[in-house]
Scaffold this active site. Structure first.
Site, PDB file in Angstrom:
ATOM      1  N   SER A 115       0.564   0.055  10.498  1.00 26.91           N
ATOM      2  CA  SER A 115       1.657  -0.587   9.775  1.00 26.91           C
ATOM      3  C   SER A 115       2.761   0.398   9.410  1.00 26.91           C
ATOM      4  CB  SER A 115       1.130  -1.262   8.500  1.00 26.91           C
ATOM      5  OG  SER A 115       0.740  -0.311   7.545  1.00 26.91           O
ATOM      6  N   LYS A 141       2.949   1.704   2.268  1.00 33.05           N
ATOM      7  CA  LYS A 141       4.212   0.996   2.438  1.00 33.05           C
ATOM      8  C   LYS A 141       5.343   1.948   2.068  1.00 33.05           C
ATOM      9  CE  LYS A 141       2.822  -3.276   3.367  1.00 33.05           C
ATOM     10  NZ  LYS A 141       1.651  -2.711   4.060  1.00 33.05           N
TER      11      LYS A 141
END
Lengths: 209, 209
Positions: free
Chosen positions: A131, A168
């Site tokens: 990710s 993130k």
DNA sequence: TTCACTACTGGACGTTAGAACAGTACTGGA
DNA sequence: TCCAGTACTGTTCTAACGTCCAGTAGTGAA
């Protein structure tokens, strides 16, 4: 920084000596006994004075929790400092220093490379998935996370989402905090509500497969 | 020396980590709370096992008196070995261990993480440019290079091209060795003729900007 | 099936240890 | 003379801490 009295210097030296020699912080009673005080309170008074003057730290109520405060200004410790950073495969929930079932070992790395203060809570997180490919962080990388630091926009953070820790990018858009995955196959923006930021990435280590 | 169980390793790592970062040996209850044991006795049992196996020492009855025992068997430390890896910004020519004008510092990292033999010639190379972006290696990364190792197909290698060291992927195509850049903006394949391979990438370290 | 080993829970005990309170005594300055 | 600061004595309270005892559960070898 205030000056120390002769007695306070002696107390400080004794604590330093004990920590170096015994690797054990003396208790108030041990200090008292060494200086032939008959009351632990005498040692306490000195320790409190040293605390007020900023030469010592401690955790209230904790046994043997005295810590020397390094007052070196501009001076660097001669020996490079190595710290051992535990590595977690995943952090299920709660604070990052809890629930260590997934502990996967340890990286030893110098503080200079990490660019952190050695007192900080720091841990390694093994990256699963892709990710964060857009930030060149790939599966299997070990990301060094510093806990308890205010992230700046653009920082990579470890965040707790649905009981799972994922990496993130932390972004501020018109003053509002968002979390962004760095892969087009993932949702672009996640509003940072009820999301717990575990820490900020300070370094990355990749081993050969 | 007996082997440690997985759990015992975790406990030992935790104690090491706490001592490095907090300069404070954890109590049994702190260990227990960390691993979510509901009884200090669980931690005690592990600590006793570590004591029996010779990995820990302590003074009976004293608070926070656990000490790590450094084990050495036949001269080799069982405790993780640290090596200091010099970092070069560029290697102008010749053998990689010469002409150190460009030395840019040092990374200290444990042999375990690198996955190398400590006797090997190893150096760090600061990455300039984005020619290896496809392998998630970006500008500013420090690539740890092991010298004198036969590269396998797919390995990232440091190669000397026109007197400059650059990173490339080593590929074997129909038995012939080629070097490939991992960025579409660069020439795809370079026949490995007269090119000197300086070493193979074994690890990567990235610091926060 | 038994046994040893590992990995815990839960509770309890006695010591260790930090902290607070109430004093005494000396020193140096205003 | 008063007062603040330093340096203690002596005692007490409570929390922190190591240690012990009695269990439970799973696993793997004999």
């Amino acid at each position: 920084m205030k000056e120390l009295t002769e007695r306070q210097k002696q107390i400080l030296d004794f604590i330093r000596h004990k920590q170096d020699f015994d690797k054990l912080t003396p208790t108030l009673r041990e200090i008292a006994s060494h200086f032939r005080f008959s009351s632990p309170n005498a040692a306490l008074a000195h320790v409190q004075a040293l605390r007020v003057k900023g030469f010592l730290k401690n955790s209230p109520g904790r046994a043997r929790s005295l810590q020397l405060v390094n007052l070196r200004q501009g001076g660097r410790p001669l020996a490079p400092q190595i710290v051992s950073v535990p590595i977690y495969g995943a952090i299920p929930a709660g604070r990052p220093m809890d629930a260590e079932q997934e502990e996967e070992g340890c990286v030893l790395i110098d503080v200079d490379t990490l660019g952190i203060k050695p007192t900080t809570r720091t841990f390694g997180l093994k990256v699963h998935g892709d990710s964060m490919i857009g930030k060149s962080i790939i599966d299997g990388d070990i990301v060094i996370i510093e806990h308890g630091v205010q992230p700046r926009s653009g920082d990579v953070v470890a965040a707790l989402i649905d009981g799972q820790v994922t990496l993130k990018t932390f972004v501020l858009q018109q003053g509002k905090p968002y979390l962004r995955a760095e892969n087009p196959r993932y949702p672009k923006l996640i509003p940072q509500e009820e999301l717990q930021i575990q820490g900020v990435m300070v370094a990355l280590v990749r081993r050969r497969k």
